[in-house]
Structure formats: structure tokens, C-alpha cells
Design an enzyme around this catalytic site. Structure first.
Site, mmCIF file in Angstrom:
data_model
loop_
_atom_site.group_PDB
_atom_site.id
_atom_site.type_symbol
_atom_site.label_atom_id
_atom_site.label_comp_id
_atom_site.label_asym_id
_atom_site.label_seq_id
_atom_site.Cartn_x
_atom_site.Cartn_y
_atom_site.Cartn_z
ATOM 1 N N GLU A 104 1.288 -3.905 1.384
ATOM 2 C CA GLU A 104 0.124 -4.396 2.103
ATOM 3 C C GLU A 104 -0.053 -3.539 3.346
ATOM 4 O O GLU A 104 0.931 -3.119 3.955
ATOM 5 C CB GLU A 104 0.302 -5.854 2.536
ATOM 6 C CG GLU A 104 0.202 -6.851 1.408
ATOM 7 C CD GLU A 104 1.538 -7.480 1.080
ATOM 8 O OE1 GLU A 104 2.546 -7.120 1.722
ATOM 9 O OE2 GLU A 104 1.579 -8.304 0.166
ATOM 10 N N TYR A 116 -1.168 6.524 2.099
ATOM 11 C CA TYR A 116 -0.782 5.885 0.837
ATOM 12 C C TYR A 116 -1.603 6.433 -0.331
ATOM 13 O O TYR A 116 -1.060 6.682 -1.413
ATOM 14 C CB TYR A 116 -0.922 4.366 0.935
ATOM 15 C CG TYR A 116 -0.063 3.759 2.015
ATOM 16 C CD1 TYR A 116 1.242 4.188 2.250
ATOM 17 C CD2 TYR A 116 -0.554 2.754 2.837
ATOM 18 C CE1 TYR A 116 2.022 3.637 3.244
ATOM 19 C CE2 TYR A 116 0.222 2.198 3.836
ATOM 20 C CZ TYR A 116 1.509 2.641 4.037
ATOM 21 O OH TYR A 116 2.283 2.097 5.028
#
Length: 145
Positions: A104, A116
Site C-alpha cells: 500500500e 513501484y
């Protein structure tokens, strides 16, 4: 940059870094100490001249690895530490059987989201009001290997 497993001797620096990066949402020193000894957790540090430049961790459950913490000292950011740590973490976790990763990230943390994505993570959903202070949604991101 030297990457190695987080040890008990790193806990003071890791807890300080955790607080600097995450404020009131930071894990306590005890939570980090518990992670060091948990057989289902793997935490790595990036060290530079004896300084803990960053760390990250994953909790393993069967073939899934949930990336829990990614923290890099402000004076070491944008120098490849987070990417290096995450690559090493996913490689070690894969050696333990993980083939899917999830994490998250704050919806507004664009530098982290770009990082990411550059590592192959894809947006998979949203957790409404997941973060506090300030309140913000979390993007759920996943990666299959």
C-alpha cells in the site's frame, strides 16, 4: 551501498528513520524488534559507511509477500537506495517461495508510486481512508514474478 539483513544492532537507527519518515504512523522500536525475530518476516537495510541509509521489509505468507515498510533517509533519497533495497528484498523473498507481492502507498505519494511502477508493480485497487494524519487513500499495488 551494502545491503544486508536488519539485525538487533540496527534497531535504534531503524526506529529513528521510521519516525522521521512516517511520523505518528511510525512503527515502534519494539515492533521492528519483533519483525527481526519473526520467521515470516524479512527486513533488509542499506548501509553506507556505517550509516543506515534505508530499510525495507516483507511479511511472507505462502506465495505472497506483503511489503510493509520502505524508508530511506532524506539525504540518501533519489540515489537508488529504495530501488536497490526492493530488488534485493523481492529476490530474497522469491527464494523463500514468494511469487506475488503487494503493498500500500499513499495515493498522493507520486515519487513512491513511480518507483513501484518502475519495478513492475501495477495498481490493483484503493483502500479508502487507510492513512491518518493526513487522512488519505492507499493505492494497493501488486507484482507477480
Amino acid at each position: 551501498m551494502r545491503i544486508r539483513e536488519l539485525t538487533e544492532k540496527d534497531l535504534d537507527q531503524a526506529a529513528f528513520l521510521e519516525k522521521a519518515c512516517f511520523g505518528i504512523s511510525a512503527w515502534s522500536r519494539q515492533a521492528l524488534a519483533d519483525a527481526v525475530t519473526d520467521k515470516n518476516a524479512l527486513y533488509l537495510v542499506a548501509e553506507e559507511d556505517g550509516i543506515l541509509a534505508g530499510y525495507c521489509g516483507v511479511w511472507l505468507s505462502f506465495e505472497e509477500g506483503e511489503i510493509m515498510n520502505v524508508a530511506v533517509r532524506e539525504d540518501f533519497r533519489r540515489r537508488g537506495y529504495a530501488a536497490g533495497l526492493l530488488r534485493a528484498l523481492m529476490q530474497k523473498a522469491a527464494e523463500c517461495g514468494a511469487s506475488r507481492f503487494l503493498l500500500e502507498v499513499r495515493e498522493g505519494n507520486l515519487p513512491a508510486i513511480r518507483l513501484y511502477e518502475s519495478l513492475g508493480f501495477q495498481k490493483a485497487g484503493i483502500r479508502k481512508d487507510f492513512y491518518v494524519s493526513p487522512r488519505e487513500n492507499a493505492l494497493i499495488m501488486t507484482k507477480e514474478i
